[in-house]
Design a protein around this motif. Sequence first.
Motif, PDB file in Angstrom:
ATOM      1  N   SER A   1       0.820  -1.218   0.000  1.00 48.42           N
ATOM      2  CA  SER A   1       0.000   0.000   0.000  1.00 48.42           C
ATOM      3  C   SER A   1       0.850   1.263   0.000  1.00 48.42           C
ATOM      4  O   SER A   1       0.403   2.317  -0.466  1.00 48.42           O
TER       5      SER A   1
ATOM      6  N   GLN B   1       0.624   5.286  -1.358  1.00 46.62           N
ATOM      7  CA  GLN B   1       0.524   6.352  -0.365  1.00 46.62           C
ATOM      8  C   GLN B   1       1.658   7.373  -0.465  1.00 46.62           C
ATOM      9  O   GLN B   1       1.454   8.570  -0.210  1.00 46.62           O
TER      10      GLN B   1
ATOM     11  N   GLN C   1      -8.743   2.081   1.278  1.00 41.61           N
ATOM     12  CA  GLN C   1      -7.530   2.840   0.994  1.00 41.61           C
ATOM     13  C   GLN C   1      -7.783   4.348   1.054  1.00 41.61           C
ATOM     14  O   GLN C   1      -6.916   5.113   1.479  1.00 41.61           O
TER      15      GLN C   1
ATOM     16  N   ARG D   1      -7.709   5.285   4.725  1.00 38.38           N
ATOM     17  CA  ARG D   1      -6.332   5.270   5.243  1.00 38.38           C
ATOM     18  C   ARG D   1      -5.555   6.498   4.756  1.00 38.38           C
ATOM     19  O   ARG D   1      -4.779   7.094   5.504  1.00 38.38           O
ATOM     20  N   MET D   2      -5.769   6.859   3.499  1.00 42.10           N
ATOM     21  CA  MET D   2      -5.061   8.014   2.952  1.00 42.10           C
ATOM     22  C   MET D   2      -5.519   9.290   3.639  1.00 42.10           C
ATOM     23  O   MET D   2      -4.716  10.178   3.937  1.00 42.10           O
TER      24      MET D   2
ATOM     25  N   LEU E   1      -3.725   9.705   6.841  1.00 38.09           N
ATOM     26  CA  LEU E   1      -2.342  10.156   6.659  1.00 38.09           C
ATOM     27  C   LEU E   1      -2.292  11.648   6.368  1.00 38.09           C
ATOM     28  O   LEU E   1      -1.436  12.369   6.896  1.00 38.09           O
TER      29      LEU E   1
END
Length: 510
Positions: A186, A190, A215, A218-219, A222
Motif C-alpha cells: 500500500s 501512499q 484505501q 487510510r489516505m 495520513l
Amino acid sequence: MIGLEFTAHDLRSALANWPASSQYLEGKSTDDGLLTRLQQCLRGLINQVGTATHSDLIALLRHWLLSQASGGTPPWLQVPICPSWPSSQLWSDHGFEVADLGTFAQVRPHYPRLSWLGEQQDLFDDAFNGVMARQPTRIPSDPVMRSLLGLPHYTGPGQREAVRALMHLPADTTLIANLPTGSGKSLLAQLPPLAARQGTLTLVIVPTVALAIDQGQRMAELFAQRDSQWTDRPLSYHSGLSSEERSAVYQALRRGDQRVLFTSPEAATGSLRRLLVDCASEGRISHVVIDEAHLVVTWGSGFRPAFQLLPALIASLREARNPETPQPIRVVLASATLTPHTVTTLQKQFAGSMGHCVVSGIYLRPEPRYAMKHFDTHSERKRKVLEAVFKAPRPFILYVTRPEEADDWTRFLKANGLGRIEAFTGETPTNQRRLLMAAWSNNNLDGMVATSAFGLGVDKNDVRCVIHATLPESLDRFYQEVGRSGRDGAQAARGLGDDACSHRLLPECR
C-alpha cells in the motif's frame, strides 16, 4: 474509569460484579484487540443492545484466556451463573473446565480440538498462543519513510527496494512490484501523493469498492496527521457516492486539488477517462498505480473487460501529456501473485518509453498453518464448519464463492447463536460496505462471511483464522484470501472444506 484504558483487571471485575458492572466497562479501548472485543461484547450484553450473544462471549473468553497461557495452563476466570447467563453445563459443553460456586463459577478453557482433522486437530493452538511465526527484519527505513509516514522500519528487503525504486523511478517508466501479502504494498500508492507538490494527482486503480473505500480512508488519515488544516473530502470514486460527492471529485480534479483518487478500472476507463486525459495533458498526473495488477491478465480475459482497457488508458495518458510540461507519468503495477507469464505480459502492455523496472521480494510466508477436509455431504460440511467457527480464534473470515452462499451461511451461523458476524459480498450496497468496513476495523465484528469482494487488499493485521467453506475459484484467489490472516507475523490457521456438491459448482462460478 473515564479517561483510563480498559484492562484485564476491569474485565475480571465486570464479570465478578455482574450485573453491577457498568463502571468497569467505561474505560477507553486499548491496542489489545481481544480486550476491546470483550469490552464491546459485555457492554452490549449488559445494556441489551447490539447483536452480541453469550456464544460470542464464550468464544472471546476462550481466546483471551488461552492467550494468557501461552502454551501452559490457562488461568481461572470467575463468571456469573444466573438465568440470563450460560449454565455450568453450557460452559462445559464448550470445552471449559468448570468449578460451580452457586451464583458464580470458576471456568478455564481446554485447547479446542477438531477431532475430524486427525493429526491436524490442534490446528488453532499456535494462533491461540500468539506464536510469532515471522520475526521482524528491522531494516531501518529511509528518511522519506520516516518523515512522510513516521515508519522507522521496512517490513523487509522487498519493500525497501520497491520504495527506493519508486522514489527514483525515471520519467515514463513502469515499476512492477511483486511483493507478498502483508509486506506493505500500500505504501507504493501512499507515498507519491504525500511527497508530490500541490496540483499533482496520483491515480490509484483498485479492483473492488471495498478496497477503494478502505484505501481512501487510510489516505485521509495520513493527510490529517500531516496537515492540521485538512478537511475531509472524497478520496475514492465509486458507485456509492452521492451526486454531490461525485461533483466534488470532478471539481477537485479540474482545479488540481485532488491529490489522490482511488477508483475502479470501469470508472477510470469510462466516466472519468476524459477528465483524466485532460489532467494528463496539463501535466497534473504524476503516478498511476494499479493495485492487484495480476488481474489485468487473469480478470481482463472476460470476467471484467475494463481491466483489458487499462493499458490503452495508460498509453492515452502518456500520449496526452505535453512534452514541455515538467511532470512525467510514472506507472506502478503492484501484486502478490505475479507469475512469470503475468510479468512478461505486463511488461509488454505497460512499458513506457524508458522501459520498466521489476522488483520481486516474494518469499514463503511462515504464518499459515493449513488443513483440508473432504466431506461426503453438504450437511456434514455445515456441521463441521460450524464447529470450527465456534472453536476458532477471533477474528475470523469464512469465505464462500457466491453472494447467496454468504447470506445462507450468515443466517445459519446467527441461527446457531453467533451475533457479532456479518456478510460482505459484491452485492452488498456501498453504504453498507462502509459500515461493515468501519465495524471490522474497529473490532465490532468477530467474523466476516465473505466472497472474494472482501479478499483483495482489505487489511487487518490481527485476523487469526480463515476458513473456506467452498473451494475457491483459482489458486490466485485462494492465495489472496488466506493472505488476509497473520499479517502481523503471528501464527494463523487456514482451513479448507469441500464436499461432492462444491466440485459441481465450480464451473458455474468461473
